[in-house]
Design a protein around this motif. Structure first.
Motif, PDB file in Angstrom:
ATOM      1  N   LYS A 166       0.622  -1.251  -0.080  1.00 32.23           N
ATOM      2  CA  LYS A 166       0.017  -0.189  -0.122  1.00 32.23           C
ATOM      3  C   LYS A 166       0.768   1.340   0.157  1.00 32.23           C
ATOM      4  CE  LYS A 166      -3.109  -2.324   0.326  1.00 32.23           C
ATOM      5  NZ  LYS A 166      -4.321  -2.683  -0.236  1.00 32.23           N
ATOM      6  N   ASN A 167       2.136   1.553   0.039  1.00 29.98           N
ATOM      7  CA  ASN A 167       3.353   2.141  -0.409  1.00 29.98           C
ATOM      8  C   ASN A 167       2.894   3.112   1.368  1.00 29.98           C
ATOM      9  OD1 ASN A 167       5.157   3.128  -1.072  1.00 29.98           O
ATOM     10  ND2 ASN A 167       3.691   4.486  -2.995  1.00 29.98           N
ATOM     11  N   LEU A 168       2.652   2.768   2.072  1.00 29.43           N
ATOM     12  CA  LEU A 168       2.084   3.600   3.213  1.00 29.43           C
ATOM     13  C   LEU A 168       4.070   4.758   3.481  1.00 29.43           C
ATOM     14  CD1 LEU A 168      -0.018   1.631   5.368  1.00 29.43           C
ATOM     15  CD2 LEU A 168      -0.643   3.817   5.039  1.00 29.43           C
ATOM     16  N   GLU A 169       4.630   3.910   3.649  1.00 27.09           N
ATOM     17  CA  GLU A 169       6.062   4.551   3.814  1.00 27.09           C
ATOM     18  C   GLU A 169       5.751   5.710   3.240  1.00 27.09           C
ATOM     19  OE1 GLU A 169       6.199   0.315   5.131  1.00 27.09           O
ATOM     20  OE2 GLU A 169       5.262   1.342   3.140  1.00 27.09           O
ATOM     21  N   THR A 170       6.461   6.193   1.478  1.00 23.84           N
ATOM     22  CA  THR A 170       5.799   6.702   1.218  1.00 23.84           C
ATOM     23  C   THR A 170       4.944   8.843   1.513  1.00 23.84           C
ATOM     24  OG1 THR A 170       6.848   5.920  -1.065  1.00 23.84           O
ATOM     25  CG2 THR A 170       5.673   7.712  -1.482  1.00 23.84           C
TER      26      THR A 170
ATOM     27  N   ALA B   6     -13.363  13.456   5.456  1.00 25.09           N
ATOM     28  CA  ALA B   6     -11.982  13.818   5.220  1.00 25.09           C
ATOM     29  C   ALA B   6     -11.771  14.332   4.256  1.00 25.09           C
ATOM     30  CB  ALA B   6     -11.644  12.212   4.502  1.00 25.09           C
ATOM     31  N   ASP B   7     -11.378  15.284   2.874  1.00 26.32           N
ATOM     32  CA  ASP B   7     -11.234  16.022   2.490  1.00 26.32           C
ATOM     33  C   ASP B   7     -10.177  15.284   1.325  1.00 26.32           C
ATOM     34  OD1 ASP B   7     -11.511  18.842   3.191  1.00 26.32           O
ATOM     35  OD2 ASP B   7     -10.524  18.426   4.841  1.00 26.32           O
ATOM     36  N   VAL B   8      -9.975  14.593   1.293  1.00 21.64           N
ATOM     37  CA  VAL B   8      -9.612  13.979  -0.094  1.00 21.64           C
ATOM     38  C   VAL B   8      -8.906  12.236   0.545  1.00 21.64           C
ATOM     39  CG1 VAL B   8      -6.925  14.422   0.626  1.00 21.64           C
ATOM     40  CG2 VAL B   8      -6.981  14.234  -1.866  1.00 21.64           C
ATOM     41  N   PHE B   9      -8.791  12.008  -0.195  1.00 19.63           N
ATOM     42  CA  PHE B   9      -8.584   9.778   0.027  1.00 19.63           C
ATOM     43  C   PHE B   9      -7.377   9.145  -0.607  1.00 19.63           C
ATOM     44  CE2 PHE B   9      -9.088   5.246  -1.280  1.00 19.63           C
ATOM     45  CZ  PHE B   9      -9.650   5.208   0.194  1.00 19.63           C
ATOM     46  N   VAL B  10      -5.958   9.036  -0.188  1.00 15.21           N
ATOM     47  CA  VAL B  10      -4.882   8.926  -1.072  1.00 15.21           C
ATOM     48  C   VAL B  10      -5.088   7.385  -0.732  1.00 15.21           C
ATOM     49  CG1 VAL B  10      -2.611   9.219  -0.414  1.00 15.21           C
ATOM     50  CG2 VAL B  10      -3.858  11.319  -0.514  1.00 15.21           C
ATOM     51  N   LEU B  11      -4.327   6.670  -1.333  1.00 11.35           N
ATOM     52  CA  LEU B  11      -3.938   5.059  -1.947  1.00 11.35           C
ATOM     53  C   LEU B  11      -3.507   4.917  -2.417  1.00 11.35           C
ATOM     54  CD1 LEU B  11      -4.989   2.067  -0.259  1.00 11.35           C
ATOM     55  CD2 LEU B  11      -6.419   1.800  -1.390  1.00 11.35           C
ATOM     56  N   PRO B  12      -1.735   5.221  -2.246  1.00 10.47           N
ATOM     57  CA  PRO B  12      -0.605   4.998  -3.226  1.00 10.47           C
ATOM     58  C   PRO B  12      -0.138   4.330  -3.039  1.00 10.47           C
ATOM     59  CG  PRO B  12       0.391   5.831  -1.602  1.00 10.47           C
ATOM     60  CD  PRO B  12      -1.335   5.594  -1.373  1.00 10.47           C
TER      61      PRO B  12
ATOM     62  N   GLN C 278       6.274   6.369  -5.615  1.00 15.44           N
ATOM     63  CA  GLN C 278       7.204   6.359  -4.546  1.00 15.44           C
ATOM     64  C   GLN C 278       7.643   7.506  -4.091  1.00 15.44           C
ATOM     65  OE1 GLN C 278       9.255   2.615  -6.353  1.00 15.44           O
ATOM     66  NE2 GLN C 278       8.428   2.066  -3.867  1.00 15.44           N
ATOM     67  N   SER C 279       7.285   8.685  -5.510  1.00 13.89           N
ATOM     68  CA  SER C 279       8.070  10.119  -4.769  1.00 13.89           C
ATOM     69  C   SER C 279       6.968  10.630  -4.175  1.00 13.89           C
ATOM     70  CB  SER C 279       8.471  10.846  -6.415  1.00 13.89           C
ATOM     71  OG  SER C 279       8.445  11.986  -6.314  1.00 13.89           O
ATOM     72  N   GLU C 280       7.476  10.848  -2.935  1.00 12.25           N
ATOM     73  CA  GLU C 280       6.692  11.845  -1.899  1.00 12.25           C
ATOM     74  C   GLU C 280       6.365  13.135  -2.158  1.00 12.25           C
ATOM     75  OE1 GLU C 280      11.115  11.523   0.501  1.00 12.25           O
ATOM     76  OE2 GLU C 280       9.350  10.262  -1.290  1.00 12.25           O
ATOM     77  N   VAL C 281       7.380  13.484  -3.033  1.00 15.16           N
ATOM     78  CA  VAL C 281       7.031  15.010  -3.208  1.00 15.16           C
ATOM     79  C   VAL C 281       6.365  15.237  -4.078  1.00 15.16           C
ATOM     80  CG1 VAL C 281       8.503  17.057  -4.894  1.00 15.16           C
ATOM     81  CG2 VAL C 281       9.868  15.755  -3.474  1.00 15.16           C
ATOM     82  N   GLU C 282       6.787  14.533  -5.254  1.00 13.77           N
ATOM     83  CA  GLU C 282       4.621  14.076  -6.437  1.00 13.77           C
ATOM     84  C   GLU C 282       3.665  14.135  -5.719  1.00 13.77           C
ATOM     85  OE1 GLU C 282       2.567  11.934 -10.554  1.00 13.77           O
ATOM     86  OE2 GLU C 282       4.341  11.129  -9.526  1.00 13.77           O
ATOM     87  N   LEU C 283       3.571  13.235  -4.268  1.00 16.87           N
ATOM     88  CA  LEU C 283       2.365  12.983  -3.593  1.00 16.87           C
ATOM     89  C   LEU C 283       2.414  14.382  -2.747  1.00 16.87           C
ATOM     90  CD1 LEU C 283       0.145  10.828  -2.552  1.00 16.87           C
ATOM     91  CD2 LEU C 283       1.948  10.271  -0.501  1.00 16.87           C
ATOM     92  N   ALA C 284       3.010  14.823  -1.907  1.00 15.49           N
ATOM     93  CA  ALA C 284       2.741  15.707  -1.254  1.00 15.49           C
ATOM     94  C   ALA C 284       2.061  16.833  -2.204  1.00 15.49           C
ATOM     95  CB  ALA C 284       4.278  16.605  -0.552  1.00 15.49           C
TER      96      ALA C 284
END
Length: 415
Positions: free
Chosen positions: A237-241, A303-309, A354-360
């Motif tokens: 589920k890529n929670l670390e990112t 919630a305001d946004v749902f995230v599942l990367p 896996q890019s925390e910059v893009e996800l943020a």
């Protein structure tokens, strides 16, 4: 019509209702998508002129399956095989007896998931009693899924599971993407079909969510600053990112809050808590645990946004539920319904999950643009209503059952 004719018609034997046996190794809600699919198909059976029953095990249950059986038997005819280990070998004789009895009474068997001895036992029982079966892999033939415990799965597939797949009258996939990816593992499927899964929505018997419930459980974060993750807690589920991206989000929005809804292995949950503390965002993260029914919809409502990367997601029922709840979603390319989400402009699909910059950046954009957030929310609801409907899923699935039992050669189809 004469009275004599009416009388003769009334005494004609009624057409026998066909019976389908749903076989799934686990039905505990914490197991994720397959139990939901089995339940929704069984609930809709009578709508399409069928009877449905379920055979499962106590895998993932905190007891021997008694509680699960008591809950589900209110709706379905169900048999829960108690096991004291993650496999059936200790109760093989009892499992065989139960399978023989259930399969003799069925016209068709639907086997769900892979990698469990129950599948092979069900296949053999079907062959003993000349009952056809269909099989849904639920994403477990995806090359990414196959890469986890790769050697063990490769050996098991070659020696055991391949026979279960090849002897099935039909392989049922949840998306075209799943079918294409599975083909890389097993080759071309001669008899296969695609039935898009459905998803629950807040109106499906949950009623309105009390404001007090929302305030009590999900009070962290200011308006427009709440992120929801709702799924099984697992490394794929890529929670670390996601956690690393929240560190960047908190730098610009100190009141942003991440709600983690779901459960997993205790050691993995602990590692996530440790990571939040190391990143300095422990006060911005709430582990809500596994939630159901009104509490789940309360989380969606807050919630305001749902995230599942996720690095890989066969379908992602929780994503489709978030769409029904009108939430913009941010998902990885490994989610097999990401194309539909992007086309409907119901959220964002990460190029590099896996890019925390893009996800943020995606999270912050949705935080800061209320018009965008509301527009995505409307698109999300429209997409979910049009594409992810359990009644339509069941209609397509029971039509496939009928076609599978029809005399003559089966013609592969996409529904």
């Amino acid at each position: 019509m004469s009275n004599d004719l009416v009388a003769s018609v009334s005494h004609l034997p009624k057409a026998r209702v066909r019976r389908v046996l749903q076989v799934c190794p686990y039905m505990h809600p914490s197991a994720g998508g397959p139990p939901v699919v089995v339940k929704r198909l069984a609930e809709n059976a009578s709508r399409f002129g069928w009877d449905a029953s379920i055979l499962t095990t106590s895998l993932m249950c905190p007891d021997d399956g008694t509680e699960l059986c008591a809950e589900l038997s209110r709706q379905f005819e169900i048999k829960v095989l108690p096991i004291d280990r993650p496999r059936l070998f200790g109760h093989a004789s009892k499992a065989r007896e139960a399978l023989d009895e259930a399969i003799r009474a069925a016209d068709l068997v639907h086997i769900h998931t892979l990698w469990h001895p129950l599948n092979t036992m069900a296949r053999r029982a079907c062959q003993r009693h000349n009952v056809p079966y269909v099989l849904s892999p639920h994403g477990m033939l995806d090359p990414f899924a196959m890469s986890i415990h790769a050697l063990k799965k490769s050996v098991y597939l070659r020696l055991i599971e391949r026979r279960n797949l090849l002897d099935a009258q039909l392989i049922v996939f949840a998306t075209n993407e799943e079918r294409q990816l599975a083909g890389r593992t097993l080759g071309r499927f001669l008899n296969s079909a695609v039935v898009l899964l459905g998803a629950d929505n807040p109106a499906d018997g949950s009623g309105s969510v009390p404001d007090a419930t929302v305030r009590r459980r999900f009070s962290g974060g200011a308006d427009g600053r709440r992120v929801l993750f709702l799924s099984r807690l697992h490394p794929k589920k890529n929670l670390e990112t996601l956690f690393r991206s929240m560190r960047l989000v908190v730098d610009s929005h100190a009141d942003a809050h991440l709600f983690i809804v779901g459960s997993g292995e205790r050691s993995y949950e602990k590692s996530l808590g440790d990571l939040a503390r190391r990143l300095g965002i422990a006060s911005n993260v709430t582990f809500a645990g596994f939630l159901r029914d009104e509490e789940k919809w309360a989380a969606m409502s807050a919630a305001d946004v749902f995230v599942l990367p996720s690095l890989q997601e066969n379908f992602g029922i929780s994503i489709a539920e978030a769409l029904h709840a009108g939430l913009p979603v941010v998902v990885g390319q490994g989610v097999n319904i990401s194309t539909e989400i992007a086309s409907a402009r119901a959220g964002r699909v990460l190029c590099n999950c896996q890019s925390e910059v893009e996800l943020a950046a995606q999270i912050v954009e949705i935080f800061e643009d209320r018009d965008l957030r509301e527009r995505m929310g409307r698109n999300a609801t429209r997409l979910a209503n049009e594409r992810f409907n359990w009644r339509e899923t069941a209609r397509c699935q029971y039509e496939l059952y009928e076609r599978t039992l029809a005399p003559g050669p089966y013609e592969p189809a996409t529904i």
